[in-house]
Design an enzyme around this catalytic site. Structure first.
Site, PDB file in Angstrom:
ATOM      1  NE  ARG A  81      -2.346   0.667   3.735  1.00  0.00           N
ATOM      2  CZ  ARG A  81      -1.834   1.417   4.710  1.00  0.00           C
ATOM      3  NH1 ARG A  81      -1.644   2.707   4.525  1.00  0.00           N
ATOM      4  NH2 ARG A  81      -1.492   0.894   5.862  1.00  0.00           N
ATOM      5  CG  HIS A  85      -6.065   2.103   6.627  1.00  0.00           C
ATOM      6  ND1 HIS A  85      -6.149   0.822   6.143  1.00  0.00           N
ATOM      7  CD2 HIS A  85      -7.181   2.303   7.363  1.00  0.00           C
ATOM      8  CE1 HIS A  85      -7.270   0.269   6.577  1.00  0.00           C
ATOM      9  NE2 HIS A  85      -7.910   1.153   7.322  1.00  0.00           N
ATOM     10  CE1 TYR A  94       1.396   2.830   8.307  1.00  0.00           C
ATOM     11  CE2 TYR A  94       0.248   4.504   9.586  1.00  0.00           C
ATOM     12  CZ  TYR A  94       0.300   3.647   8.498  1.00  0.00           C
ATOM     13  OH  TYR A  94      -0.738   3.629   7.603  1.00  0.00           O
TER      14      TYR A  94
END
Length: 195
Positions: A81, A85, A94
């Site tokens: 990805r 998100h 992160y």
């Protein structure tokens, strides 16, 4: 339950390496979820999620199993990805920008498809800008037209799951209808279709 009852269903899991903001290696043991499908007695196919033709072949095979054998199938598409998100997620919290950039350059499904089309002589490098410009204009025009349409009638909230609406949902539907009648301005009823 799908395996026990012999349900002809295809479960598609896009394994993008993250469980929202947690790297999958910190979320579970193993290299994916394919083994879990097998553990539940579900035929499982793991596929390169960046290869459109592999996805097509896997989906076609899964459909054949589901329809002809009346069995569930799990497809795990391994990918990465590169975006966030969701709109409320900032993935830079992160993972590093470099990690995302490396993946974008190294294994990008759009670049793969473009290369395949170019090798077939069906696409030329310079065509991207014009096609993107045209597609963007078409999407924006469709979006503007859709915004002018009324929202579906509220009754449709209750009509897309069950062949016969259960009594509990009929009760909820009646409650919503009463609230809408009582507070039409709050629910902006003029924005919804009547039927």
């Amino acid at each position: 339950m799908a395996a026990t009852l012999g349900c002809p269903v295809i479960y598609y899991c896009r394994n993008n390496g993250y469980a929202i903001s947690t790297p999958s290696i910190e979320q579970y043991r193993g290299d994916g979820i394919a083994s879990r499908g097998i553990g539940y007695g579900i035929d499982t196919i793991r596929v390169d999620g960046n290869d459109i033709w592999a996805i097509y072949a896997a989906t076609k095979a899964a459909r054949e199993i589901a329809v002809e054998q009346n069995k569930p199938v799990l497809i795990e598409a391994m990918t990465y990805r590169v975006s966030h998100h969701s709109t409320s997620d900032d993935s830079s919290a992160y993972r590093s920008k470099k990690e995302v950039e490396d993946w974008s350059k190294r294994d990008n499904p759009i670049s793969r498809m473009r290369a395949w089309l170019e090798n077939k002589g069906w696409w030329a490098r310079g065509e991207d800008a014009e096609v993107s410009k045209t597609a963007k204009a078409e999407v924006l025009a469709a979006f503007a037209a859709a915004e002018k349409l009324k929202k579906p009638a509220i009754r449709h909230l209750f009509e897309d799951v069950y062949d016969e609406i259960p009594q509990s949902l009929m009760k909820e539907k009646a409650e919503i209808e009463e609230l809408v009648k009582k507070y039409p301005d709050y629910y902006q009823v003029n924005e919804f279709a009547r039927q």
